[in-house]
Design an enzyme around this catalytic site. Structure first.
Site, PDB file in Angstrom:
ATOM      1  N   GLU A  66       0.873  -1.189  -0.021  1.00 18.89           N
ATOM      2  CA  GLU A  66      -0.049  -0.173  -0.006  1.00 18.89           C
ATOM      3  C   GLU A  66       0.701   1.300  -0.002  1.00 18.89           C
ATOM      4  O   GLU A  66       2.042   1.461   0.730  1.00 18.89           O
ATOM      5  CB  GLU A  66      -0.855   0.171   1.142  1.00 18.89           C
ATOM      6  CG  GLU A  66      -2.066   1.246   1.057  1.00 18.89           C
ATOM      7  CD  GLU A  66      -2.876   1.192   2.194  1.00 18.89           C
ATOM      8  OE1 GLU A  66      -2.715   0.431   3.156  1.00 18.89           O
ATOM      9  OE2 GLU A  66      -3.760   2.031   2.301  1.00 18.89           O
ATOM     10  N   ASN A  83      -2.681  -6.242   5.275  1.00 18.51           N
ATOM     11  CA  ASN A  83      -2.550  -7.319   4.413  1.00 18.51           C
ATOM     12  C   ASN A  83      -3.501  -8.493   4.964  1.00 18.51           C
ATOM     13  O   ASN A  83      -3.426  -9.111   6.026  1.00 18.51           O
ATOM     14  CB  ASN A  83      -1.035  -7.755   4.192  1.00 18.51           C
ATOM     15  CG  ASN A  83       0.071  -6.654   3.996  1.00 18.51           C
ATOM     16  OD1 ASN A  83      -0.126  -5.791   3.264  1.00 18.51           O
ATOM     17  ND2 ASN A  83       0.651  -6.563   5.101  1.00 18.51           N
ATOM     18  N   GLU A 100      -5.464  -2.712  12.449  1.00 15.79           N
ATOM     19  CA  GLU A 100      -5.306  -3.613  11.600  1.00 15.79           C
ATOM     20  C   GLU A 100      -6.265  -4.656  11.597  1.00 15.79           C
ATOM     21  O   GLU A 100      -6.770  -5.091  10.443  1.00 15.79           O
ATOM     22  CB  GLU A 100      -3.828  -3.924  11.411  1.00 15.79           C
ATOM     23  CG  GLU A 100      -2.560  -2.974  11.696  1.00 15.79           C
ATOM     24  CD  GLU A 100      -2.865  -1.757  10.664  1.00 15.79           C
ATOM     25  OE1 GLU A 100      -3.344  -1.962   9.590  1.00 15.79           O
ATOM     26  OE2 GLU A 100      -2.453  -0.774  10.964  1.00 15.79           O
TER      27      GLU A 100
HETATM   28  N1  TRP Z   1      -3.006   0.903   5.677  1.00 14.38           N
HETATM   29  C1  TRP Z   1      -1.838   1.275   6.938  1.00 14.38           C
HETATM   30  C2  TRP Z   1      -2.737   1.383   8.058  1.00 14.38           C
HETATM   31  O1  TRP Z   1      -3.392   2.634   7.950  1.00 14.38           O
HETATM   32  C3  TRP Z   1      -1.166   2.134   6.428  1.00 14.38           C
HETATM   33  C4  TRP Z   1       0.137   2.081   5.910  1.00 14.38           C
HETATM   34  C5  TRP Z   1       1.097   1.065   6.168  1.00 14.38           C
HETATM   35  C6  TRP Z   1       0.976   2.823   4.922  1.00 14.38           C
HETATM   36  N2  TRP Z   1       2.410   1.202   5.343  1.00 14.38           N
HETATM   37  C7  TRP Z   1       2.140   1.908   4.605  1.00 14.38           C
HETATM   38  C8  TRP Z   1       0.724   3.991   4.221  1.00 14.38           C
HETATM   39  C9  TRP Z   1       2.883   2.887   3.868  1.00 14.38           C
HETATM   40  C10 TRP Z   1       1.488   4.366   3.329  1.00 14.38           C
HETATM   41  C11 TRP Z   1       2.726   3.738   3.001  1.00 14.38           C
HETATM   42  O2  TRP Z   1      -2.799   0.677   9.093  1.00 14.38           O
HETATM   43 ZN    ZN Z   2      -5.387   1.841   8.548  1.00 10.31          ZN
END
Ligand code: TRP
Ligand code: ZN
Length: 866
Positions: free
Chosen positions: A129, A273, A306
């Site tokens: 992501e 993930n 998460e």
């Molecule tokens: N989706 C993740 C969260 O909010 C955020 C995240 C994890 C993320 N790794 C990243 C965003 C790297 C940008 C780049 O828990």
């Molecule tokens: Zn998140």
């Protein structure tokens, strides 16, 4: 490198929300084959592609730094059917359904961006992501292309005995040459950003959870063997989260396995993930000797966050990245609610509002302001912001407040039912809430499209003759970049009136919906002068300006039955006192001292609340209240108040300290509260100048049986001119030199110091052998922490600004995401005097003039110059 140079030559393209088009090709199934090796990994991908709609366009597969070794179409090498357009692979396809095979070679150990497949502490892991998957293989790397994955990994068995990916393990075994393999299948359709794999030599803390419909789930938290004892808290939080989501949202886990892996080098907190969460180790590892109570809360909150994404993010994902708050705002709201249910809801709310005001309000009033659903971006990684996350959560919380828990739950049920397996939009979420509740949310949608923190002026007039009180509310939403004119928004305000004489609340609390720019609300049966308690529980993310006197604020800080409103009244009193002291040079501390005394001595209050309430607002929050921030005057005024509070209430602080000091370590909300109050009391004793304060602080430091007390004392020592200071810092370093997460605290404690030599110390620490540019936690612990030290970062010489800009440039060469996150403090130049503003701008200009900048840094630096 070539790409980066092009970016400097021409600004990166701007992506607009309104340009969204559905994908031209779908990829229902994908098989990935990884030949894993730290230096050279081969990735073969087999995609079943389907034309989506009646167009004749080629298949476009995103890539980033990938060179195709081979491309096959329906099993045949077809050299003339494909070509590269920049980093993108274009393939002309005659039919509507084909099989595409690609092969690429990548080098995880050379990947310093920590996006895609990279090496960390001897293991291989992924972060996809938002757009990291394209650094692993060619693919339509966008969240509305959902696929079923089969993943086969091969790796050296001795180096990488553990091979994990999403879903369930469906096969594995030994191969020749000391290698082994494993196959994983994820039955759920998912976008690329939720793909993950890990190849590592780790061990698992294993446990299990039985869902309420009776399905067993194997849980595992994977860490280095010596860290296994530090995973108990995370495991308990995981099981509590699973039970909570069943109870509060009716959401069950949907696979037989749930794995969490901790890694030391990570750009963010953690990643959701599908069934293979990957965490920054600071949000997994905790034991009393190395983690503070704040760290424990962080672990539980992020584990919950998460886990909750499995529904709010994974089962229902985002159509495009402009919808990011759909999953993040909702999931932050869910993790905040979970944490509130685990301990003191009042203290949790105070902490969440403090975070919002420290991180989001400045963003919302500066050059990087954007709505929770942005309209455009250059680099989406720059939009993982406090606005998307924390203001996004406040917007969901307002829906919860307006609809009430039952209708809100009906709305979330409808949302999950309607959109399960889909890539949805913020609009879909609001529509589901609207359909399930029957509440018209037409105007409320402005919260998604308008940036800026609304300002509400509230004044209360008592009309004794008629026994009435008239509350007048006025709303102004300030202009933000690209949005000069704003419409008023619906603002849910929980309001109560207290009788000045009887101290009684008139007719209970009511929810006032401010709908326009101006509104009057009449209260009947008000026989004595009323005192206004407003935005109770912080029911809306707004700034409320009232004309309440110090006496009224003191009353509320002692009497209000809403703990947040009580805290807020004290904060307002403190802010008024400090802003007044800076403006006039004549401090009047009386009202604050009396109010703090009353709170400290109130035996009906719990320690955790007292500790929060008596803490002075931060220097930056005081600065946020002023037209021009004067960092030195703010620091001096705040220290003067701290000193006088320390001296005037010396007996109270000593009594609080004595009461809390004797406790042996235990992890429960009451014990946590006592530890918090203990260090707050220590801080005031030190501020008072009491002769024995250094001895008390050093004793707390040396004899602590937990990190909360030890670090609390170290913070006080680090600010001091005491002889014990250097010794304590050295002892701390020697004791924890092998623990990176604790050494981060050693760096940040010194970077936050109020001492006059802080900048020299920080510059020297940047040359310390333990300082490294390859670990984002370490960069944040020194450079990020220092940039939050308002007084020293804003030294009139500009030395702090230069230090930060130097690091932006140095980090950008390795890790653009982490570099870009350092920039916002330089974008606050409008808030300072012209000399400082000029120095800040000069540093931003120097950054922008540097060839080869990343998109990430280019966007943040150019917007910050505004
Ligand atoms: N989706 C993740 C969260 O909010 C955020 C995240 C994890 C993320 N790794 C990243 C965003 C790297 C940008 C780049 O828990
Ligand atoms: Zn998140």
């Amino acid at each position: 490198m070539l790409d980066a140079q092009n970016a400097a030559a021409a600004p990166p393209p701007v992506i607009h929300r309104e340009d969204y088009r559905p994908p031209e090709w779908l990829v229902p199934d994908v098989e990935l084959h990884f030949d894993l090796d730290a230096a050279a990994t081969r990735v073969r991908a087999k995609l079943s592609v389907q034309r989506n709609g009646g167009h004749r366009h080629p298949l476009k597969l995103d890539g980033d730094g990938l060179i195709p070794v081979a491309v096959r179409i329906d099993g045949e090498p077809q050299a003339d059917a494909w070509r590269m357009d920049g980093a993108t692979l274009l393939i002309d396809l005659p039919g509507d359904a084909h099989t595409i095979e690609t092969e690429v070679a990548i080098a995880p150990e050379a990947n310093s961006q920590l996006m895609g497949l990279y090496a960390s502490g001897g293991m291989l892991c992924t972060q996809c992501e938002p757009e990291g998957f394209r650094r692993i293989t060619f693919f339509p790397d966008r969240p509305d292309v959902l696929s079923r994955y089969v993943v086969r990994m091969e790796a050296d068995k001795a180096r990488f005995p553990v091979l994990l990916s999403n879903g369930d393990r469906t096969g594995g075994g030994d191969l020749a040459d000391g290698k082994h393999w494993a196959e994983w299948r994820d039955p759920f359709f998912k976008p690329t950003y939720l793909f993950a794999l890990v190849a590592a030599d780790l061990q698992a803390n294993r446990d299990s959870f039985t869902t309420r419909s009776g399905k067993p789930v194997d849980l595992a938290i994977w860490v280095a063997p010596q860290d296994l004892p530090k995973t108990e808290h995370a495991m308990a939080a995981l099981k509590a989260s699973m039970a909570w989501d069943e109870k509060v949202y009716g959401r069950e886990y949907d696979l037989g396995e749930f794995n969490i892996v901790a890694v030391a080098d990570f750009n963010f907190g953690a990643m959701e993930n599908k069934s293979l969460n990957i965490f920054n180790s600071r949000y997994i590892l905790a034991d009393p000797d190395t983690a503070t109570d704040v760290d424990y809360d962080g672990v539980a909150g992020v584990v919950a966050h998460e886990y909750f994404h499995n529904w709010s993010g994974n089962r229902v994902t985002c159509r495009d990245w402009f919808q990011l708050s759909l999953k993040e705002g909702f999931t932050v709201f869910r993790d905040q609610s979970f944490s509130a249910d685990q301990g003191s809801a009042a203290v949790k709310r105070i902490e969440d509002v403090r975070t919002l005001r420290a991180a989001q309000f400045p963003e919302d009033s500066g050059p990087l302001a954007h709505p929770i659903r942005p309209e455009s971006y250059m680099e989406i990684s720059n939009f993982y912001t406090a606005t998307i996350y924390n203001k996004g959560a406040e917007v969901i919380r307002m829906l919860h407040t307006m609809l009430g828990p039952d209708k809100f739950r009906a709305g979330s049920d409808l949302y999950f039912d309607r959109h399960d397996g889909q890539a949805a939009t913020c609009e879909d979420f609001v529509t589901a809430m609207e359909d399930a509740s029957g509440v018209d949310l037409g105007q409320f949608r402005l919260w998604y499209s308008q940036a800026g923190t609304p300002r509400i002026k509230a004044s209360l007039v008592h009309e004794p003759a008629g026994g009435q009180a008239r509350l007048t509310l006025e709303q102004m939403v300030p202009p933000t970049p690209g949005q000069p004119d704003k419409q008023p928004m619906p603002v849910p305000l929980r309001v109560a009136l207290y009788g000045e004489v009887t101290g009684q609340i008139f007719g209970g609390e009511r929810l006032v919906m401010l709908a326009g720019a101006h509104q009057e609300i009449l209260f009947e049966g008000i026989g004595e002068r009323p005192i206004l308690s407003i935005n109770r529980g912080f029911s809306a993310p707004v700034i409320v300006e009232t004309d309440r006197s110090s006496a009224d604020l003191a009353f509320l800080s002692a009497q209000d039955n809403d703990p947040f409103a009580r805290y807020e009244a004290m904060q307002q009193l403190m802010v008024n006192t400090l802003v007044g002291a800076v403006a006039t040079g004549k401090p009047d501390h009386r009202a604050v001292i009396d109010a703090v005394r009353e709170t400290v001595c109130n035996s009906a209050l719990d320690a955790a609340f007292i500790a929060e309430a008596v803490l002075l607002p931060s220097e930056s929050f005081i600065g946020d209240q002023m037209a021009v921030v004067d960092p030195d005057a703010i620091h001096a005024a705040r220290e003067a108040l701290r000193q006088e509070l320390g001296q005037e209430l010396e007996d109270e602080w000593r009594a609080s300290y004595a009461k809390t000091h004797a406790n042996r370590y235990d992890y429960n909300p009451a014990a946590k509260g006592l530890r918090r109050l203990k260090t707050v009391a220590l801080g005031y004793m030190a501020a008072s100048g009491a002769e024995d304060a250094s001895v008390i602080a050093f004793r707390q430091f040396r004899d602590a049986d937990n990190m909360t007390d030890r670090q609390g004392a170290l913070g006080t020592l680090a600010n001091s001119a005491w002889a014990e200071r250097a010794e304590a810092l050295q002892m701390f370093y020697d004791r924890y030199r092998d623990n990176g997460l604790v050494i981060d605290k050693w760096f940040s404690t010194q970077a936050f110091s109020t001492r006059d030599d802080t900048i020299e110390v920080v510059e020297a620490l940047a040359r310390h052998p333990d300082f490294t540019l390859t670990n984002p936690n370490r960069i944040r612990s020194l450079v990020g922490a220092f940039s939050m030290n308002q007084k020293h970062f804003n030294a009139a010489s500009g030395r702090g600004y230069r230090f930060l800009a130097d690091f932006v440039l140095a980090v950008d060469k390795l890790n653009p995401q982490t570099a870009a996150k350092l920039i916002p403090p330089l974008g606050r130049w409008r808030r300072f005097d012209t000399a400082r503003a000029g120095l800040m701008r000069a540093e931003l200009e120097r950054v922008l003039a540097t060839p080869g900048l990343s998109k990430d840094v280019f966007e943040q630096a150019s917007k910050s110059l505004g």
